[in-house]
Design an enzyme around this catalytic site. Sequence first.
Site, PDB file in Angstrom:
ATOM      1  N   GLU A   1     -14.864  -2.149   9.662  1.00 41.27           N
ATOM      2  CA  GLU A   1     -13.475  -2.530   9.943  1.00 41.27           C
ATOM      3  C   GLU A   1     -13.325  -4.053   9.910  1.00 41.27           C
ATOM      4  O   GLU A   1     -12.356  -4.587   9.363  1.00 41.27           O
ATOM      5  CB  GLU A   1     -13.064  -1.988  11.312  1.00 41.27           C
ATOM      6  CG  GLU A   1     -11.686  -2.428  11.773  1.00 41.27           C
ATOM      7  CD  GLU A   1     -11.514  -2.282  13.280  1.00 41.27           C
ATOM      8  OE1 GLU A   1     -10.584  -2.906  13.827  1.00 41.27           O
ATOM      9  OE2 GLU A   1     -12.308  -1.572  13.912  1.00 41.27           O
TER      10      GLU A   1
ATOM     11  N   ASP B   1     -10.878  -5.755   7.088  1.00 41.21           N
ATOM     12  CA  ASP B   1      -9.716  -6.577   7.434  1.00 41.21           C
ATOM     13  C   ASP B   1      -9.639  -7.781   6.505  1.00 41.21           C
ATOM     14  O   ASP B   1      -8.567  -8.111   5.969  1.00 41.21           O
ATOM     15  CB  ASP B   1      -9.833  -7.027   8.894  1.00 41.21           C
ATOM     16  CG  ASP B   1      -8.749  -8.021   9.285  1.00 41.21           C
ATOM     17  OD1 ASP B   1      -7.578  -7.625   9.333  1.00 41.21           O
ATOM     18  OD2 ASP B   1      -9.078  -9.196   9.533  1.00 41.21           O
TER      19      ASP B   1
ATOM     20  N   ASP C   1      -7.494   1.312  11.705  1.00 47.73           N
ATOM     21  CA  ASP C   1      -8.836   0.715  11.664  1.00 47.73           C
ATOM     22  C   ASP C   1      -9.698   1.375  10.591  1.00 47.73           C
ATOM     23  O   ASP C   1     -10.448   0.696   9.873  1.00 47.73           O
ATOM     24  CB  ASP C   1      -9.519   0.857  13.019  1.00 47.73           C
ATOM     25  CG  ASP C   1      -8.886   0.001  14.097  1.00 47.73           C
ATOM     26  OD1 ASP C   1      -8.085  -0.893  13.757  1.00 47.73           O
ATOM     27  OD2 ASP C   1      -9.176   0.245  15.281  1.00 47.73           O
TER      28      ASP C   1
ATOM     29  N   GLU D   1      -8.924   0.118   7.145  1.00 47.50           N
ATOM     30  CA  GLU D   1      -9.589  -1.157   6.867  1.00 47.50           C
ATOM     31  C   GLU D   1     -11.061  -0.921   6.531  1.00 47.50           C
ATOM     32  O   GLU D   1     -11.597  -1.511   5.576  1.00 47.50           O
ATOM     33  CB  GLU D   1      -9.474  -2.079   8.081  1.00 47.50           C
ATOM     34  CG  GLU D   1      -8.070  -2.605   8.317  1.00 47.50           C
ATOM     35  CD  GLU D   1      -7.988  -3.515   9.525  1.00 47.50           C
ATOM     36  OE1 GLU D   1      -7.205  -4.493   9.477  1.00 47.50           O
ATOM     37  OE2 GLU D   1      -8.690  -3.246  10.527  1.00 47.50           O
TER      38      GLU D   1
END
Length: 217
Positions: free
Chosen positions: A40, A44, A108, A111
């Site tokens: 994650e 991002d 999440d 990502e």
Amino acid sequence: MKTLYEKLGITPKNEKLYIQALTHSSFAHENGTEHYERLEFLGDAVIQIIMSDYLYKNDLRDQGFLTKRRAQSVREEALFLFAEKLNLAAYLKLGNGEQNAKQSVIADAFEALFAAIYLDLGIQSAFLVFEKVVVPYLPLVETLKDYKTQLQEYIQLERKSLTYNTVKVSGPSHRPTFKADVYLEGEILLGSGLGQSKTEAQQNAAKQALSKVVKDV
């Protein structure tokens, strides 16, 4: 998983990465496996750079506008929207106490999925997946307002201010629960909310506040 790969338009080389990307910490702790949190973190950044590249090439407005639009397009609510179009929740591995994935968890995992694609197939493949599963839905994001934004716009009509007080209240270190309170003019409690992140807790506090001051929220 085969259906998901078809939706993404990819042929994985290392399927373990994708399984990890869709494994919540609750399942990992119960079963002794890897979870998505490190992916994650990387995902991002991957989404940020791809979104920045896309906006730079396709939107000729100034830096301030592009920064605002990028922030709007990579926030939790937007990522959740993209993930919903993939029915990503159906592929998540959750622990016994997490059978219904929350919005923050799904965002999440989205990502983390991009991190898996980047590590497995490279940045160019991540760009191609982005074109397939994000770009078609960007117009929807432009009209998507989170609860904090809605509350802020409503309160601004009366020229008043909002403040959020967020604290960590309970839960294990790998799955903390946060509580947030939102105050009007720093004194009047409008709403409270819980969440697995400070952002989610604040959004839920704003949602409760809106339900008190605006009908049909």
